[in-house]
Design an enzyme around this catalytic site. Structure first.
Site, PDB file in Angstrom:
ATOM      1  N   ASP A   1       0.555  -1.488   0.132  1.00  0.00           N
ATOM      2  CA  ASP A   1      -0.318   0.005  -0.458  1.00  0.00           C
ATOM      3  C   ASP A   1       0.552   0.915   0.373  1.00  0.00           C
ATOM      4  O   ASP A   1       0.425   2.266   0.922  1.00  0.00           O
ATOM      5  CB  ASP A   1      -0.907   0.250   1.022  1.00  0.00           C
ATOM      6  CG  ASP A   1      -1.940  -1.555   0.796  1.00  0.00           C
ATOM      7  OD1 ASP A   1      -1.865  -2.062  -0.085  1.00  0.00           O
ATOM      8  OD2 ASP A   1      -2.560  -1.238   1.677  1.00  0.00           O
TER       9      ASP A   1
ATOM     10  N   ASP B   1      -4.739  -0.519  -1.492  1.00  0.00           N
ATOM     11  CA  ASP B   1      -6.045  -0.190  -1.084  1.00  0.00           C
ATOM     12  C   ASP B   1      -6.604   0.270  -1.994  1.00  0.00           C
ATOM     13  O   ASP B   1      -6.376   1.242  -2.666  1.00  0.00           O
ATOM     14  CB  ASP B   1      -5.826   0.638  -0.414  1.00  0.00           C
ATOM     15  CG  ASP B   1      -6.215  -0.099   1.567  1.00  0.00           C
ATOM     16  OD1 ASP B   1      -7.792  -1.178   0.960  1.00  0.00           O
ATOM     17  OD2 ASP B   1      -6.967   1.336   1.850  1.00  0.00           O
TER      18      ASP B   1
ATOM     19  N   HIS C   1     -10.852   1.199  -2.409  1.00  0.00           N
ATOM     20  CA  HIS C   1     -12.098   1.044  -2.009  1.00  0.00           C
ATOM     21  C   HIS C   1     -12.678   1.610  -3.168  1.00  0.00           C
ATOM     22  O   HIS C   1     -12.529   2.326  -3.791  1.00  0.00           O
ATOM     23  CB  HIS C   1     -12.210   1.941  -0.805  1.00  0.00           C
ATOM     24  CG  HIS C   1     -10.872   1.271   0.423  1.00  0.00           C
ATOM     25  ND1 HIS C   1     -11.239   0.282   0.409  1.00  0.00           N
ATOM     26  CD2 HIS C   1     -10.325   1.947   1.068  1.00  0.00           C
ATOM     27  CE1 HIS C   1     -10.741  -0.483   1.837  1.00  0.00           C
ATOM     28  NE2 HIS C   1      -9.635   0.302   2.155  1.00  0.00           N
TER      29      HIS C   1
ATOM     30  N   HIS D   1     -10.539   7.051   1.376  1.00  0.00           N
ATOM     31  CA  HIS D   1      -9.201   6.863   1.095  1.00  0.00           C
ATOM     32  C   HIS D   1      -9.260   5.869   0.217  1.00  0.00           C
ATOM     33  O   HIS D   1     -10.358   5.035   0.302  1.00  0.00           O
ATOM     34  CB  HIS D   1      -7.953   6.703   2.383  1.00  0.00           C
ATOM     35  CG  HIS D   1      -8.661   5.491   2.956  1.00  0.00           C
ATOM     36  ND1 HIS D   1      -9.152   5.040   4.055  1.00  0.00           N
ATOM     37  CD2 HIS D   1      -7.588   4.375   2.651  1.00  0.00           C
ATOM     38  CE1 HIS D   1      -9.498   3.544   3.799  1.00  0.00           C
ATOM     39  NE2 HIS D   1      -8.383   3.429   3.468  1.00  0.00           N
TER      40      HIS D   1
ATOM     41  N   LYS E   1      -6.771  -4.745  -3.273  1.00  0.00           N
ATOM     42  CA  LYS E   1      -7.455  -5.870  -1.670  1.00  0.00           C
ATOM     43  C   LYS E   1      -8.826  -4.372  -1.838  1.00  0.00           C
ATOM     44  O   LYS E   1      -8.313  -3.323  -1.848  1.00  0.00           O
ATOM     45  CB  LYS E   1      -7.120  -6.017  -0.541  1.00  0.00           C
ATOM     46  CG  LYS E   1      -5.791  -5.076  -0.688  1.00  0.00           C
ATOM     47  CD  LYS E   1      -4.842  -5.572   1.267  1.00  0.00           C
ATOM     48  CE  LYS E   1      -3.960  -4.076   1.357  1.00  0.00           C
ATOM     49  NZ  LYS E   1      -4.821  -3.138   2.126  1.00  0.00           N
TER      50      LYS E   1
ATOM     51  N   CYS F   1      -1.984  -2.331   7.745  1.00  0.00           N
ATOM     52  CA  CYS F   1      -2.491  -3.494   6.252  1.00  0.00           C
ATOM     53  C   CYS F   1      -1.220  -3.915   6.620  1.00  0.00           C
ATOM     54  O   CYS F   1      -0.871  -5.535   6.370  1.00  0.00           O
ATOM     55  CB  CYS F   1      -2.243  -2.298   5.836  1.00  0.00           C
ATOM     56  SG  CYS F   1      -3.667  -2.350   5.100  1.00  0.00           S
TER      57      CYS F   1
HETATM   58  C1  VGL Z   1      -4.790   1.466   5.442  1.00  0.00           C
HETATM   59  C2  VGL Z   1      -6.207   2.512   6.984  1.00  0.00           C
HETATM   60  C3  VGL Z   1      -7.177   1.966   5.837  1.00  0.00           C
HETATM   61  C4  VGL Z   1      -3.544   0.792   5.088  1.00  0.00           C
HETATM   62  C5  VGL Z   1      -5.718   0.961   5.394  1.00  0.00           C
HETATM   63  O1  VGL Z   1      -2.640   0.245   3.921  1.00  0.00           O
HETATM   64  O2  VGL Z   1      -2.472   0.152   6.538  1.00  0.00           O
HETATM   65  N1  VGL Z   1      -4.709   1.636   6.448  1.00  0.00           N
HETATM   66  N2  VGL Z   1      -7.143   1.427   4.757  1.00  0.00           N
HETATM   67 ZN    ZN Z   2      -8.590   1.169   3.346  1.00  0.00          ZN
END
Ligand code: VGL
Ligand code: ZN
Length: 188
Positions: free
Chosen positions: A15, A57, A59, A76, A101, A140
């Protein structure tokens, strides 16, 4: 440590996306500091024929992890947004395998292993050992390292290639990862 990368290894970058870096929607302090470190690892991976995996990530609008939906986070990494792009200075090789993901409507997926088939993919490629860096160390990266250990891989955290959402969370995450059998974490 880089010199140790060899056949049977994979580099797993978690990420490293604009929204997790300064100026992003969910900025992590010094999140972008992992980029030059990871670039050196990517270079070494290429030199040694080690495959590179990069999770992201990704979403949907109104994701369950967003505050407006009762989740803990501001919106985000919206699919196809600038914030969801990998950091522009991260030098991912053309052969990078992307692991997407966080796309489910009904639950979050913090781990790159969570319902992605990644463990099977890695086993098929003969991967036994994982070098992991990225963001965030206490979210993550933590979930990914714990799952990697559970799946039977020898997991090495790259300590200077990750940053936590909070210092306390980072300290707890390091303890948890070490307890799970991950390498690269200072004792204590
Ligand atoms: C993450 C917060 C929300 C990460 C992903 O990649 O660590 N943190 N979504
Ligand atoms: Zn996230």
């Amino acid at each position: 440590m880089i010199a140790e990368m060899t056949t049977g290894d994979a580099l797993l970058i978690v990420d490293v996306q604009n929204d997790f870096c300064p100026g992003g929607a969910l900025p992590i302090a010094e999140g972008d500091a992992v980029v030059p470190v990871l670039n050196r690892w990517i270079e070494q991976a290429a030199a040694r024929g080690v495959p590179v995996y990069a999770s992201r990530d990704w979403h949907p609008v109104g994701h369950v992890s967003f505050e407006a939906s009762g989740g803990p986070w501001p919106p985000h990494c919206l699919q196809d947004s600038e914030g969801a792009r990998f950091h522009p200075e991260l030098k991912l090789p053309e052969t990078v395998v992307k692991v997407t993901k966080g796309v489910r409507f009904d639950q979050d997926q913090n781990s790159a292993f969570d319902q992605t088939g990644l463990a099977e993919e890695l086993r098929q490629r003969g991967v036994k050992r994982l070098w992991v860096g990225g963001l965030a160390e206490d979210v993550c990266v933590l979930a990914t390292v714990l799952d990697g250990c559970r799946e039977g891989f020898e997991v090495h955290l790259i300590p200077d290639a990750t940053r936590p959402v909070s210092p306390e969370g980072g300290a707890r995450a390091r303890q948890d990862m070490q307890r799970a059998g991950a390498h690269g974490l200072a004792a204590g």
